[in-house]
Design a protein around this motif. Structure first.
Motif, PDB file in Angstrom:
ATOM      1  N   THR A 230     108.467  28.673 114.620  1.00 45.72           N
ATOM      2  CA  THR A 230     109.925  28.610 114.514  1.00 45.72           C
ATOM      3  C   THR A 230     110.341  28.177 113.116  1.00 45.72           C
ATOM      4  OG1 THR A 230     109.994  28.014 116.859  1.00 45.72           O
ATOM      5  CG2 THR A 230     112.015  27.683 115.599  1.00 45.72           C
ATOM      6  N   ALA A 231     109.681  27.143 112.596  1.00 44.06           N
ATOM      7  CA  ALA A 231     110.027  26.649 111.258  1.00 44.06           C
ATOM      8  C   ALA A 231     109.756  27.721 110.203  1.00 44.06           C
ATOM      9  CB  ALA A 231     109.233  25.381 110.953  1.00 44.06           C
ATOM     10  N   VAL A 232     108.592  28.341 110.286  1.00 45.77           N
ATOM     11  CA  VAL A 232     108.222  29.378 109.308  1.00 45.77           C
ATOM     12  C   VAL A 232     109.198  30.562 109.402  1.00 45.77           C
ATOM     13  CG1 VAL A 232     106.457  31.140 108.887  1.00 45.77           C
ATOM     14  CG2 VAL A 232     105.802  28.727 109.073  1.00 45.77           C
ATOM     15  N   SER A 233     109.530  30.958 110.612  1.00 48.27           N
ATOM     16  CA  SER A 233     110.444  32.094 110.798  1.00 48.27           C
ATOM     17  C   SER A 233     111.834  31.769 110.273  1.00 48.27           C
ATOM     18  CB  SER A 233     110.534  32.453 112.287  1.00 48.27           C
ATOM     19  OG  SER A 233     109.255  32.784 112.784  1.00 48.27           O
ATOM     20  N   ALA A 234     112.295  30.557 110.544  1.00 47.19           N
ATOM     21  CA  ALA A 234     113.614  30.146 110.060  1.00 47.19           C
ATOM     22  C   ALA A 234     113.648  30.179 108.535  1.00 47.19           C
ATOM     23  CB  ALA A 234     113.951  28.747 110.577  1.00 47.19           C
ATOM     24  N   PHE A 235     112.584  29.693 107.918  1.00 46.81           N
ATOM     25  CA  PHE A 235     112.528  29.695 106.447  1.00 46.81           C
ATOM     26  C   PHE A 235     112.458  31.122 105.917  1.00 46.81           C
ATOM     27  CE2 PHE A 235     111.782  25.517 104.263  1.00 46.81           C
ATOM     28  CZ  PHE A 235     112.383  24.776 105.257  1.00 46.81           C
ATOM     29  N   ASN A 236     111.741  31.982 106.613  1.00 47.15           N
ATOM     30  CA  ASN A 236     111.625  33.346 106.106  1.00 47.15           C
ATOM     31  C   ASN A 236     112.938  34.115 106.224  1.00 47.15           C
ATOM     32  OD1 ASN A 236     109.102  33.312 104.972  1.00 47.15           O
ATOM     33  ND2 ASN A 236     108.045  33.778 106.892  1.00 47.15           N
ATOM     34  N   VAL A 237     113.656  33.897 107.310  1.00 46.98           N
ATOM     35  CA  VAL A 237     114.942  34.602 107.422  1.00 46.98           C
ATOM     36  C   VAL A 237     115.957  34.023 106.425  1.00 46.98           C
ATOM     37  CG1 VAL A 237     115.837  33.250 109.384  1.00 46.98           C
ATOM     38  CG2 VAL A 237     116.683  35.544 108.988  1.00 46.98           C
ATOM     39  N   ALA A 238     116.031  32.709 106.350  1.00 48.51           N
ATOM     40  CA  ALA A 238     117.011  32.088 105.437  1.00 48.51           C
ATOM     41  C   ALA A 238     116.665  32.372 103.980  1.00 48.51           C
ATOM     42  CB  ALA A 238     117.075  30.585 105.694  1.00 48.51           C
ATOM     43  N   GLY A 239     115.385  32.333 103.661  1.00 46.07           N
ATOM     44  CA  GLY A 239     114.950  32.606 102.295  1.00 46.07           C
ATOM     45  C   GLY A 239     115.271  34.035 101.877  1.00 46.07           C
TER      46      GLY A 239
END
Lengths: 278, 278, 278
Positions: A230-239
């Protein structure tokens, strides 16, 4: 093997639970990026609290849903604080995230990282060099004895850290994140490769720390592997979204935090990733 | 006297070398502006690492191409860390930048600044009051015995610190930066006056610290005088450009970091400056 | 009862005096939001200086027009620093702001907050839970013995803290700020309710710390009640304006600091507030 649809469904649940319950994840973290970590934890829906002293760390370990331990800028009092915190976490059965920043520098850091082996962090997050070095320090497969870490930067590629990440995840029975151009997440049985993000996260300080802090927030509401995903996915979408709006690192960082705040559970769950069984 | 064209050519080389080699400059710096310093060092092409403990400082002093020591917010452990770091730097022949923030406040700072006289920092950076006070503390010409520093702000004009700056540069055989509306850089033989920048750099915390941190990055790849000129020029071009885009300090700071990241070697080399032989 | 017009006139004077004299307010504050506090103090026209060591705190207590003490991230040396600073402030007759962040966590914080009762801070600023807990710790009316604080967040509404705020203000003969959706300010005789601001101030770390830091700057140039009203009003006008320009917390924070910098004495004085006699 767990299906992509199942993972996506679990991610949606984790993001929703965090946004609804505003869970507290305490941190013992470095002074360089402490503000970015706190604002990241709040942006994803959590509540942040940072401390240095032993009894304060003990309090947060008990009171928080999860704890984030980042080895960045150690203070002398950490010699007492860190052992007490990990003992408290273990006794209380509370999950925690270890970020072995600057592994290889200084005797206190090395001593503490040795100690943590027995306390089995629920999530370990690092760049490729840090993950390889930690596996080496813990004498697990895929690690190397001598650290290749240069200061806080990685000199290895994510793929090179795969064996180390799997070993660490199997040892802790938790999850490991190797951050890089393509992020790797493993629970020791499956390996996910998560795409997206932005090269600007490497052009500012604290992208990795913020990811660890966010993982601790999700860890209050999900299993280690799902919290890590979840954390990695959130960072990838926001980034990825922030990079489209900006052309330099400082404005990117502001836009990134804004996009992290705005990302919906569905946005986060549908970030592109691939799964591989080991 | 070195010509303006020669200086510009050296500045271009310094900026290019840093952008190509991503050199590490470790810091022992204050907790107020530590994030701004790190992001500045990364924006100009360097790699940042900050520590507090003695053996960690020793490690960075050896591993980094240069070190930045900022006396802002001292911790008790600095009584051990700072002497060990400057001894390590001297033994290893590594250059370093001294930023004597808050000179005159507290016994530990005074004690350390006394000690540093013998270790001859490659670059000293301060506002006018700090430079005058340091020359006074070191009993050099142009200094005054009693500090005119008020907290962290200057109460003197740059021109008033010229004699002190020259004395310090001659003592260290290095370079001195006096930051102000027009920045002064001297190696004890020539004095450069660098124009540009923005009044907004005085309306936010850390502009001076960030300049010292950038100077340490350039010091990995150039002589003290060229590194100092490069850092000052980069700040003046980025500050001037950022001021045109913004009308208040917080958005200015973001734009400033972005402009620092975008500035080309030629942009930096062609910032307006004047030279004077002493 | 003091009239709204009189308060507005005093606020205008306070803001003007600060903008003209650039007064120094030293801080001992937490490392999470230290940069935000400093930039806030500078944005409203003050000068910021942060320290940790005992003799440095003593120096700032004497040299500054007022001091800001925030209990956020305590270091071991605070056991010496904080008592020395409050004794110095009392002896010098200098005003100060207490921000009892994280009250209830750890023995050092509890011990220091007990001690501070006798030193009577000029302004106490907290969220509702912190104000109730401090009144409880000091055994004043309206307090509760056991803290309802969760980490650094409030679990109480502002109105619930009214009795505690009045008790604290009467004890200190100073002013108390309870920050929340509608901010409450009292001197023990009147209660002001100040409107405006933004929900985004609760979606980032340090909004409360920044308010305390601003109050310390105004305290150099006004009575505790007027300084408290000025800080709260400045935050409410800047927060309201920034919220109209932005749609997420990180860009809000930048815009908020910019608006704080731009707000005129009249803007700040004419923020909507109501008065009530006790």
């Amino acid at each position: 093997m767990i299906s992509i649809e199942e993972i996506q469904s679990h991610i949606i649940t984790a993001v929703e639970k965090v946004k609804e319950s505003n869970p507290m994840a305490g941190s013992i973290t470095n002074s360089v990026t402490i503000n970015f970590v706190a604002n990241t934890q709040i942006a994803v829906g959590g509540s942040a609290a940072m401390v240095y002293l032993p009894d304060e760390g003990e309090f947060l370990a008990k009171a928080g849903g999860a704890t984030y331990i980042n080895m960045g800028t150690l203070f002398p009092v950490y010699e007492e604080t860190l052992p007490l915190v990990v003992k408290t976490l273990q006794k209380a059965g509370k999950p925690w995230v270890l970020d072995p920043v600057a592994i290889g520098i200084g005797s206190l850091r090395t001593h503490m990282l040795h100690l943590f082996k027995a306390y089995k962090p629920s999530i370990i997050k690092g760049n490729a060099s840090e993950i390889i070095a930690l596996a080496g320090l813990w004498e697990l497969e895929g690690g190397v004895g001598e650290s290749q870490v240069r200061g806080v930067d990685s000199t290895n590629q994510v793929e090179e850290a795969k064996a180390a990440a799997i070993s660490l995840a199997r040892w802790t029975d938790g999850a490991v994140i190797v951050s890089g151009e393509v992020d790797l997440v493993t629970d020791g049985n499956v390996v996910a490769s998560s795409y997206g993000g932005s090269h600007f996260l490497g052009k500012l300080t604290g992208g990795g720390c913020a990811l660890g802090g966010a993982a601790a927030v999700y860890l209050t509401s999900a299993s280690p592997f799902i919290a890590a995903m979840t954390a990695v996915s959130a960072f990838n979408v926001a980034g990825g979204r922030a990079e489209k709006q900006t052309d330099a690192p400082a404005s990117f960082q502001i836009e990134f935090l804004d996009q992290l705040y705005k990302a919906t559970p569905e946005d986060i769950a549908h970030t592109h990733f691939k799964m591989e069984e080991i």
